[in-house]
Design an enzyme around this catalytic site. Structure first.
Site, mmCIF file in Angstrom:
data_model
loop_
_atom_site.group_PDB
_atom_site.id
_atom_site.type_symbol
_atom_site.label_atom_id
_atom_site.label_comp_id
_atom_site.label_asym_id
_atom_site.label_seq_id
_atom_site.Cartn_x
_atom_site.Cartn_y
_atom_site.Cartn_z
ATOM 1 N N HIS A 140 0.923 -0.767 0.005
ATOM 2 C CA HIS A 140 0.183 -0.092 0.151
ATOM 3 C C HIS A 140 0.525 1.209 -0.136
ATOM 4 C CE1 HIS A 140 -2.451 -2.400 2.556
ATOM 5 N NE2 HIS A 140 -3.040 -2.427 1.111
ATOM 6 N N GLN A 194 -18.124 -6.429 -0.342
ATOM 7 C CA GLN A 194 -17.302 -7.740 -1.026
ATOM 8 C C GLN A 194 -16.976 -9.060 -0.491
ATOM 9 O OE1 GLN A 194 -14.347 -4.658 -1.469
ATOM 10 N NE2 GLN A 194 -13.146 -5.943 -1.687
ATOM 11 N N GLY A 198 -2.813 -2.504 -7.035
ATOM 12 C CA GLY A 198 -1.700 -3.116 -6.960
ATOM 13 C C GLY A 198 -2.707 -4.545 -7.637
ATOM 14 N N ASP A 228 -4.183 -7.967 -6.566
ATOM 15 C CA ASP A 228 -5.726 -8.632 -7.246
ATOM 16 C C ASP A 228 -5.410 -8.139 -9.023
ATOM 17 O OD1 ASP A 228 -5.839 -8.531 -4.184
ATOM 18 O OD2 ASP A 228 -5.944 -6.565 -3.866
ATOM 19 N N SER A 230 0.305 -8.996 1.705
ATOM 20 C CA SER A 230 -0.855 -8.853 1.835
ATOM 21 C C SER A 230 -1.594 -8.438 2.608
ATOM 22 C CB SER A 230 -1.296 -10.859 1.477
ATOM 23 O OG SER A 230 -2.912 -10.704 1.887
HETATM 24 O O1 PAF Z 1 -8.009 -3.949 -2.777
HETATM 25 C C1 PAF Z 1 -9.292 -3.856 -1.906
HETATM 26 O O2 PAF Z 1 -8.117 -3.518 -0.607
HETATM 27 C C2 PAF Z 1 -10.604 -3.778 -1.994
HETATM 28 O O3 PAF Z 1 -10.425 -4.935 -2.702
HETATM 29 C C3 PAF Z 1 -10.479 -2.554 -2.041
HETATM 30 C C4 PAF Z 1 -10.365 -1.663 -3.263
HETATM 31 C C5 PAF Z 1 -10.329 -1.381 -1.142
HETATM 32 C C6 PAF Z 1 -12.104 -2.557 -2.141
HETATM 33 O O4 PAF Z 1 -13.089 -2.443 -1.109
#
Ligand code: PAF
Length: 283
Positions: A37, A61, A147, A150, A185
């Site tokens: 990040h 999600q 990133g 994903d 991760s």
């Molecule tokens: O990659 C992530 O951390 C999440 O899927 C995101 C893009 C912040 C959406 O909640």
């Protein structure tokens, strides 16, 4: 650095920046920040005047039985890290702020989500697309950073931006790895010391398949078999999928050529990890 929790506060600050002509790079996250990040934030600083980061564990999600409840929430530490790396604003909304009532809108990707993680996490990418759309509308960034770990998410968000004409440029940043190859991760935090060792099987499987491509292997089936057999050599690792796909359509390929995406997901104990590698296939 501003830390705000309301959409109104983000919008107010955004209006100020428009008045001064400053551009915003946006990094959406679910917190539990790591070097991956922070790399996105550093890259964002090269692309815009300010980097804004959202920290929100998005419930829509996660599927039933997934790790929404136990997902690491470390806001104080995240804020400190973001301050150190030079982010200008952190948006850490509550669930109520983002979803005052359940959303009626649903965004689906019938083709792109048929493969890889989408095939195993029904509804996951609809939830990602919903929250990313909301965040884009709240922040209205000039550029947004994602990133490559994903990879499927990045492909879907690119399509979301194109199909819905979001006025944002996407930047996909290569996966950041630990010295031994493990992809960074937030979910690595779930691993104990021996699982942390077992998790290296993911990188070993991708590296073995890449080496095979470079030595001339062109059959996707053979590459998938190789990745499965490498994963199978480590007790405690349970593969969910392995695949060789077209990096744009995410469709499985039979023969690899051009650029191929090698991708996999596996459980290490009860932790589901993913990783991938883009491989240029020699002519
Ligand atoms: O990659 C992530 O951390 C999440 O899927 C995101 C893009 C912040 C959406 O909640």
């Amino acid at each position: 650095m501003l830390v705000v929790t309301t959409i109104a506060a983000v919008r107010a600050r955004r209006h100020e920046l428009w008045r001064s002509g400053h551009k915003v790079a946006f990094v959406p996250t679910m917190g539990a920040l790591h070097e991956g990040h922070l790399t996105l934030v550093r890259r964002g600083r090269e692309l815009a005047d300010e980097v804004w980061v959202s920290v929100f564990v998005n419930p829509t999600q996660f599927g039933p039985g997934e790790d929404f409840a136990r997902y690491p929430r470390t806001l104080e530490r995240d804020v400190e890290l973001l301050r150190e790396v030079g982010a200008a604003l952190v948006f850490a909304p509550s669930e109520k702020e983002m979803y005052p009532r359940p959303a009626e809108v649903s965004l689906t990707f019938p083709n792109l989500s048929r493969h890889l993680c989408g095939a195993h996490r029904p509804g996951h990418f609809a939830g990602v697309a919903l929250v990313v759309s909301k965040l884009f509308n709240i922040v209205q960034p000039e550029v947004a950073l994602f990133g490559a770990k994903d990879f499927q998410q990045a492909v879907l968000v690119r399509r979301l931006v194109e199909d819905l004409n979001f006025p944002v440029r996407l930047e996909v940043v290569p996966t950041v790895r630990e010295a031994d190859g493990l992809a960074m991760s937030s979910r690595n935090a779930y691993l104990d010391a021996s699982q942390r060792q077992q998790a290296l099987a993911l990188w070993r499987a991708l590296s073995a398949a890449q080496a095979a491509v470079l030595k001339g292997e062109r059959s996707a089936k053979a590459l998938e078999g190789l990745m499965l057999s490498v994963l199978g050599q480590t007790p405690g690792v349970r593969p969910q999928y392995v695949a060789a796909v077209d990096p744009e359509t995410l469709e499985p390929v039979e023969e690899v050529q051009g650029t191929v995406l090698l991708a996999l997901a596996a459980y290490v104990g009860s932790t589901r990890l993913i990783d991938n590698l883009l491989v240029e296939v020699p002519q």
